[in-house]
Write a protein that holds these residues in place. Structure first.
Motif, mmCIF file in Angstrom:
data_model
loop_
_atom_site.group_PDB
_atom_site.id
_atom_site.type_symbol
_atom_site.label_atom_id
_atom_site.label_comp_id
_atom_site.label_asym_id
_atom_site.label_seq_id
_atom_site.Cartn_x
_atom_site.Cartn_y
_atom_site.Cartn_z
ATOM 1 N N PHE A 202 0.834 -1.204 0.000
ATOM 2 C CA PHE A 202 0.000 0.000 0.000
ATOM 3 C C PHE A 202 0.870 1.257 0.000
ATOM 4 C CE2 PHE A 202 -1.931 3.355 2.654
ATOM 5 C CZ PHE A 202 -3.013 3.683 1.863
ATOM 6 N N VAL A 203 1.917 1.275 0.833
ATOM 7 C CA VAL A 203 2.810 2.437 0.904
ATOM 8 C C VAL A 203 3.540 2.629 -0.419
ATOM 9 C CG1 VAL A 203 4.878 3.371 2.009
ATOM 10 C CG2 VAL A 203 3.083 2.340 3.407
ATOM 11 N N VAL A 204 4.003 1.546 -1.016
ATOM 12 C CA VAL A 204 4.691 1.642 -2.311
ATOM 13 C C VAL A 204 3.751 2.201 -3.374
ATOM 14 C CG1 VAL A 204 5.693 0.273 -4.192
ATOM 15 C CG2 VAL A 204 6.378 -0.164 -1.832
ATOM 16 N N LEU A 205 2.518 1.709 -3.401
ATOM 17 C CA LEU A 205 1.544 2.186 -4.385
ATOM 18 C C LEU A 205 1.250 3.669 -4.183
ATOM 19 C CD1 LEU A 205 -0.442 1.534 -6.662
ATOM 20 C CD2 LEU A 205 -2.105 0.867 -4.920
ATOM 21 N N MET A 206 1.007 4.075 -2.937
ATOM 22 C CA MET A 206 0.740 5.476 -2.647
ATOM 23 C C MET A 206 1.937 6.358 -2.982
ATOM 24 S SD MET A 206 -2.358 5.881 -1.551
ATOM 25 C CE MET A 206 -2.262 7.464 -0.719
ATOM 26 N N THR A 207 3.142 5.843 -2.738
ATOM 27 C CA THR A 207 4.359 6.607 -3.020
ATOM 28 C C THR A 207 4.535 6.843 -4.509
ATOM 29 O OG1 THR A 207 5.453 5.751 -1.034
ATOM 30 C CG2 THR A 207 6.863 6.622 -2.779
ATOM 31 N N LEU A 263 -2.599 3.187 -14.694
ATOM 32 C CA LEU A 263 -1.922 2.002 -15.216
ATOM 33 C C LEU A 263 -1.160 1.283 -14.111
ATOM 34 C CD1 LEU A 263 -1.250 0.364 -17.763
ATOM 35 C CD2 LEU A 263 0.747 1.851 -18.089
ATOM 36 N N ILE A 264 -0.538 2.055 -13.228
ATOM 37 C CA ILE A 264 0.187 1.454 -12.105
ATOM 38 C C ILE A 264 -0.770 0.710 -11.191
ATOM 39 C CG2 ILE A 264 1.500 2.012 -10.021
ATOM 40 C CD1 ILE A 264 2.741 4.321 -11.666
ATOM 41 N N VAL A 265 -1.921 1.313 -10.915
ATOM 42 C CA VAL A 265 -2.930 0.639 -10.084
ATOM 43 C C VAL A 265 -3.381 -0.658 -10.750
ATOM 44 C CG1 VAL A 265 -5.250 0.818 -9.122
ATOM 45 C CG2 VAL A 265 -3.712 2.781 -9.026
ATOM 46 N N LEU A 266 -3.594 -0.641 -12.064
ATOM 47 C CA LEU A 266 -4.026 -1.842 -12.780
ATOM 48 C C LEU A 266 -2.970 -2.938 -12.713
ATOM 49 C CD1 LEU A 266 -5.752 -0.339 -15.961
ATOM 50 C CD2 LEU A 266 -6.841 -1.431 -13.994
ATOM 51 N N ILE A 267 -1.693 -2.545 -12.740
ATOM 52 C CA ILE A 267 -0.610 -3.534 -12.630
ATOM 53 C C ILE A 267 -0.664 -4.224 -11.276
ATOM 54 C CG2 ILE A 267 1.891 -3.813 -12.468
ATOM 55 C CD1 ILE A 267 2.137 -1.611 -14.588
ATOM 56 N N PHE A 268 -0.879 -3.443 -10.197
ATOM 57 C CA PHE A 268 -0.987 -4.033 -8.867
ATOM 58 C C PHE A 268 -2.198 -4.953 -8.780
ATOM 59 C CE2 PHE A 268 2.134 -0.925 -7.642
ATOM 60 C CZ PHE A 268 2.741 -1.471 -6.530
ATOM 61 N N ARG A 273 -4.425 -10.554 -8.725
ATOM 62 C CA ARG A 273 -5.291 -11.587 -9.295
ATOM 63 C C ARG A 273 -4.499 -12.779 -9.817
ATOM 64 N NH1 ARG A 273 -9.976 -8.214 -12.646
ATOM 65 N NH2 ARG A 273 -10.976 -7.328 -10.788
ATOM 66 N N ARG A 274 -3.212 -12.568 -10.123
ATOM 67 C CA ARG A 274 -2.361 -13.653 -10.562
ATOM 68 C C ARG A 274 -1.826 -14.485 -9.398
ATOM 69 N NH1 ARG A 274 -2.069 -15.612 -15.538
ATOM 70 N NH2 ARG A 274 0.159 -15.995 -15.292
#
Length: 278
Positions: A202-207, A263-268, A273-274
């Motif tokens: 979560f922190v990495v995504l927000m960063t 796009l970054i959110v979609l990658i996460f 899902r994988r």
């Protein structure tokens, strides 16, 4: 729910749809807009200022994916080891985060002032290395210096996130690791990191998203200067819209950065899902 829906339509959905439309137009911000299709987007690809600003965004992202996260993990670990006065330290770490950006920026502009800041003060005590150094006026130092100020504001929030996650890790796992002969580093790698992985992701995504959309500290302290050394896409977009009155082009810039963030959110989401459990 109707009032809330109305507010969201007026404040979020309406401007968002308008931004998409105006990104395909030549518009000064007032008066009618002229439809130009994909011209703004092709201009972005040829704009050297954009690529330079995007490079600064990526450098900013690299800084914030390492320094504040490492400091946050270290601070959270140290806080988790004490029982007395822990709340006081939490409050002290969190104060910069709740202070207004303008106040934080003004504080550090005075501290790092080349004439009357910390450099000249240290010089009076025989430590002259920082005397006369213009942190925010140097093309080499401007971006790292602004990132330092933003990090001072941000890392206390990261500490509290990690501390909360650390306190939720089952203590029996540490005891089991000790019985197996694991040292502190092995406990950190094999128990702590898996235990706080959801918070870490979560922190990495927000960063990453915050680094792509950064604006306030850069604009307040340097306005993207000197000579574009600290220019990011957010400040470039502001100048295009309100300095050069190229609101259509600025809308295309903003939409492009929003697309990158999405796009970054979609990658996460795809990784989760994988089977990459977070």
């Amino acid at each position: 729910m109707l009032p809330l829906i109305l507010v969201n339509v007026l404040v979020i959905l309406g401007p968002s749809v308008a931004t998409v439309y105006y990104s395909f137009t030549e518009w000064s911000g007032i008066g009618p807009a002229e439809w130009v299709g994909l011209q703004n987007y092709t201009d972005i690809l040829r704009d050297t200022d954009f690529w330079s600003a995007l490079g600064n965004n990526l450098l900013w992202t690299a800084i914030f994916l390492t320094v504040p996260i490492a400091m946050g993990l270290g601070g959270a670990f140290l806080l988790s080891q004490i029982t007395r006065f822990q709340m006081i330290f939490r409050v002290l770490y969190f104060i910069p985060y709740v202070m207004a950006s303008v106040v934080n920026a003004a504080l550090w502009q005075n501290i790092l002032d080349p004439d009357r800041g910390i450099g000249s003060t240290l010089a009076n005590f025989g430590i002259p290395w920082l005397e006369g150094v213009s942190f925010f006026g140097s093309e080499r130092l401007a971006l790292p210096a602004v990132a330092f100020v933003d990090n001072w504001h941000w890392w206390g929030f990261v500490v509290l996130l990690f501390l909360t996650a650390l306190q939720s890790v089952d203590r029996e796992l540490y005891e089991a690791a000790k019985m197996d002969g694991a040292g502190r580093w092995q406990q950190f790698v094999n128990v702590t990191i898996p235990g706080i992985r959801a918070t870490l992701v979560f922190v990495v995504l927000m960063t990453i998203i915050g680094s792509l959309l950064v604006f306030d500290y850069v604009y307040i302290i340097t306005q993207g200067g000197p000579a574009g050394a600290s220019e990011v896409v957010g400040t470039l977009m502001y100048k295009e819209a309100f300095g050069r009155f190229e609101a259509g082009y600025a809308a295309a810039l903003g939409l492009g950065m929003s697309f990158m963030s999405g796009l970054i959110v979609l990658i996460f989401v795809y990784l989760r899902r994988r089977g990459w459990e977070i």
